[in-house]
Design a protein around this motif. Structure first.
Motif, PDB file in Angstrom:
ATOM      1  N   ARG A 194     -71.306 -63.467 -59.644  1.00 56.75           N
ATOM      2  CA  ARG A 194     -71.211 -64.013 -58.380  1.00 56.75           C
ATOM      3  C   ARG A 194     -70.121 -63.193 -57.642  1.00 56.75           C
ATOM      4  N   ALA A 195     -70.205 -62.856 -56.637  1.00 60.12           N
ATOM      5  CA  ALA A 195     -69.195 -61.929 -55.897  1.00 60.12           C
ATOM      6  C   ALA A 195     -68.239 -62.637 -55.226  1.00 60.12           C
ATOM      7  N   ASN A 196     -66.844 -62.243 -55.409  1.00 59.89           N
ATOM      8  CA  ASN A 196     -65.808 -62.888 -54.739  1.00 59.89           C
ATOM      9  C   ASN A 196     -64.707 -61.779 -54.485  1.00 59.89           C
ATOM     10  N   ALA A 197     -64.727 -61.519 -53.063  1.00 57.15           N
ATOM     11  CA  ALA A 197     -63.787 -60.384 -52.842  1.00 57.15           C
ATOM     12  C   ALA A 197     -62.262 -60.820 -53.200  1.00 57.15           C
ATOM     13  N   LEU A 198     -61.807 -62.118 -53.666  1.00 57.39           N
ATOM     14  CA  LEU A 198     -60.627 -62.245 -53.860  1.00 57.39           C
ATOM     15  C   LEU A 198     -60.450 -62.038 -55.419  1.00 57.39           C
ATOM     16  N   GLU A 199     -61.377 -61.707 -56.386  1.00 57.97           N
ATOM     17  CA  GLU A 199     -61.489 -61.194 -57.417  1.00 57.97           C
ATOM     18  C   GLU A 199     -61.341 -59.912 -57.556  1.00 57.97           C
ATOM     19  N   HIS A 200     -60.264 -59.188 -57.637  1.00 54.69           N
ATOM     20  CA  HIS A 200     -60.349 -57.785 -57.699  1.00 54.69           C
ATOM     21  C   HIS A 200     -59.559 -56.985 -58.867  1.00 54.69           C
ATOM     22  N   THR A 201     -59.659 -55.906 -59.030  1.00 58.05           N
ATOM     23  CA  THR A 201     -59.080 -54.985 -60.221  1.00 58.05           C
ATOM     24  C   THR A 201     -58.001 -53.858 -59.336  1.00 58.05           C
ATOM     25  N   ILE A 202     -57.033 -53.931 -59.808  1.00 55.76           N
ATOM     26  CA  ILE A 202     -55.958 -52.824 -59.382  1.00 55.76           C
ATOM     27  C   ILE A 202     -55.659 -51.688 -60.299  1.00 55.76           C
ATOM     28  N   HIS A 203     -56.278 -50.458 -59.762  1.00 57.14           N
ATOM     29  CA  HIS A 203     -55.888 -49.159 -60.522  1.00 57.14           C
ATOM     30  C   HIS A 203     -54.763 -48.405 -59.781  1.00 57.14           C
ATOM     31  N   LEU A 204     -53.980 -49.014 -58.798  1.00 57.90           N
ATOM     32  CA  LEU A 204     -53.337 -48.074 -58.078  1.00 57.90           C
ATOM     33  C   LEU A 204     -52.048 -47.785 -58.749  1.00 57.90           C
ATOM     34  N   THR A 205     -51.512 -46.706 -58.519  1.00 58.65           N
ATOM     35  CA  THR A 205     -50.104 -46.643 -58.908  1.00 58.65           C
ATOM     36  C   THR A 205     -49.209 -46.256 -57.650  1.00 58.65           C
ATOM     37  N   PHE A 206     -47.855 -46.580 -57.792  1.00 62.12           N
ATOM     38  CA  PHE A 206     -46.784 -46.507 -56.866  1.00 62.12           C
ATOM     39  C   PHE A 206     -45.639 -45.646 -56.955  1.00 62.12           C
ATOM     40  N   PRO A 207     -45.473 -44.469 -56.503  1.00 61.55           N
ATOM     41  CA  PRO A 207     -46.383 -43.770 -55.626  1.00 61.55           C
ATOM     42  C   PRO A 207     -47.620 -43.160 -56.238  1.00 61.55           C
TER      43      PRO A 207
ATOM     44  N   SER B 280     -57.143 -43.445 -58.434  1.00 59.08           N
ATOM     45  CA  SER B 280     -56.198 -44.708 -58.175  1.00 59.08           C
ATOM     46  C   SER B 280     -56.936 -45.340 -57.010  1.00 59.08           C
ATOM     47  N   TYR B 281     -56.946 -46.928 -57.124  1.00 57.89           N
ATOM     48  CA  TYR B 281     -57.709 -47.598 -56.145  1.00 57.89           C
ATOM     49  C   TYR B 281     -57.931 -48.945 -56.498  1.00 57.89           C
ATOM     50  N   ILE B 282     -58.217 -49.883 -55.636  1.00 53.56           N
ATOM     51  CA  ILE B 282     -58.600 -51.356 -55.842  1.00 53.56           C
ATOM     52  C   ILE B 282     -59.760 -51.567 -55.771  1.00 53.56           C
ATOM     53  N   GLN B 283     -60.544 -52.316 -56.754  1.00 54.40           N
ATOM     54  CA  GLN B 283     -62.075 -52.556 -56.641  1.00 54.40           C
ATOM     55  C   GLN B 283     -62.349 -54.109 -56.631  1.00 54.40           C
ATOM     56  N   THR B 284     -63.033 -54.222 -55.777  1.00 53.18           N
ATOM     57  CA  THR B 284     -63.768 -55.713 -55.960  1.00 53.18           C
ATOM     58  C   THR B 284     -65.173 -55.681 -55.655  1.00 53.18           C
TER      59      THR B 284
END
Length: 427
Positions: free
Chosen positions: A315-328, A374-378
């Motif tokens: 079931r798709a839910n845009a609030l459920e996400h996976t973060i693969h980002l690095t800062f910076p 490096s990205y955010i996935q939903t």
């Protein structure tokens, strides 16, 4: 030496008398052999198997020359790799045009003819007995062959080289017979209902193949060689249904001529990441697999019919996400993004091989820029009618929606997307 091919005999003197050649070819057997004490060229057709019945018709004549050495004026062999050649005779003034010949057989025949032309010792030549041709030798080349039982499968004889359609089913084949891969004219190959586990990398040698049917086999994977072959320019219909496939090669979407793709009843956990590159695809069937979400590129498709029934979609839910980002962002990530955004050519001869692999899976953000590692996935729910005219229901509840991945290159882009979702919800 004998050769089976299509033959057209063109009389070069006819235009002198204001006449035209009929321009018609016939299936024939050509032989080079001895007649009395001479070397001769014999042409037999289905209408004149003895080679002497219809002497008035150009392409049914029997050519017997006492001095073949002096009588061949020239060989034209520019298109020998296409099974074509022409032998020009001095007397009578005719051109013997050969076509639809087996390439290797044609080369051997021309080699023997050249030796005769040069006056080589006849004892060294592979000469034939100049006898009437058998009916089966002058029949039209076979275009289609269907084998539906193991007892009918040819073990000692070859497949007809002229085949354009070949079906071999219910023969318990555990591999693709290499003899099939020498059928250069093949356009449709049906190996359904066998026990094939792998495909040879040389299957791409079938340069004219438009349909490949492997329904109900034991395939567990496809090689990259299949996707890198000449099939990129020819293959339009591919049936891989009822196999054991879990994933497809990363380069699968290089088969850009695909119109119809069948993947039903496998164990696929995902569809090709860049499936949107299959711009000519109109029919996609991937029912009864293990798909939980569709790749983001799925939104680029333009289909006539899609069937994704029986997959355990989440079931798709845009609030459920996976973060693969690095800062910076790392210097490597910034560089790889620049390579994609600016369309800079790359390859293993320029950058490390493992980076080429990462670039194969770059993602497109809503802002239009690329992200690699490096990205955010939903995932968001998408009505399949947005990409297909006809949609088979996704589940027993009558739904036509499925979750599709979305990727964002930064937290800013993800927040903007969430704001737009909230606004749409308020409306």
């Amino acid at each position: 030496m004998k050769l089976q091919c299509d033959v057209e005999v063109i009389n070069r003197m006819l235009p002198t008398f204001g006449m035209k050649n009929k321009g018609k070819s016939s299936r024939a057997v050509l032989s080079i052999g001895k007649h009395v004490d001479s070397l001769c060229l014999l042409i037999c057709t289905s209408k004149d198997r003895s080679g002497s019945k219809y002497k008035a018709r150009p392409f049914h004549l029997l050519y017997r020359h006492d001095h073949l050495k002096e009588n061949i004026e020239k060989f034209f062999t520019w298109f020998v790799e296409e099974g074509k050649a022409t032998v020009r005779l001095k007397e009578p003034a005719v051109d013997i045009c050969l076509s639809k010949a087996d390439i290797n057989g044609l080369k051997n025949f021309l080699s023997a003819a050249r030796l005769a032309h040069r006056g080589s010792n006849t004892d060294t030549l592979a000469l034939s007995t100049l006898a009437p041709a058998r009916a089966r030798d002058v029949e039209k080349p076979k275009k289609k062959l269907t084998i539906l039982s193991k007892k009918d499968y040819p073990l000692t004889s070859n497949f007809p080289y002229s085949l354009e359609q070949l079906q071999v089913s219910y023969c318990k084949l555990s591999r693709v017979d290499m003899r099939m891969l020498s059928l250069k004219a093949l356009r449709r190959l049906d190996l359904s209902n066998n026990h094939i586990k792998t495909l040879p990398s040389t299957i791409g040698d079938l340069t004219f193949l438009t349909e490949l049917i492997l329904h109900n086999n034991h395939l567990e994977s496809l090689s990259h060689a299949l996707c890198d072959s000449t099939l990129q320019a020819s293959l339009q219909h591919l049936d891989l249904s009822q196999n054991q496939l879990k994933v497809l090669p990363t380069r699968f979407c290089q088969l850009r001529e695909l119109v119809n793709l069948k993947l039903d009843d496998n164990k696929l956990v995902q569809l090709p990441f860049h499936i949107g590159r299959l711009t000519k695809m109109r029919y996609l069937s991937a029912a009864h697999n293990q798909l939980t979400v569709l790749p983001g590129d799925f939104r680029k498709l333009s289909l006539e019919n899609v069937d994704l029934f029986g997959n355990p979609f989440t079931r798709a839910n845009a609030l459920e996400h996976t973060i693969h980002l690095t800062f910076p962002l790392t210097l490597q990530e910034l560089t790889l993004r620049a390579v994609v955004d600016r369309r800079i050519p790359y390859g293993p001869h320029i950058i490390p091989f493992h980076l080429c692999g990462e670039l194969e899976f770059w993602k497109a953000c809503d802002c239009g820029r690329a992200c690699v590692s490096s990205y955010i996935q939903t995932a968001v729910s998408m009505n399949l009618h947005l990409v297909s005219h006809t949609v088979v229901l996704v589940d027993n509840m009558g739904g036509t929606e499925a979750p599709v991945q979305r990727h964002f290159c930064s937290l800013v882009c993800y927040c903007e997307f969430m704001d737009s979702c909230v606004q749409r919800g308020l409306r």
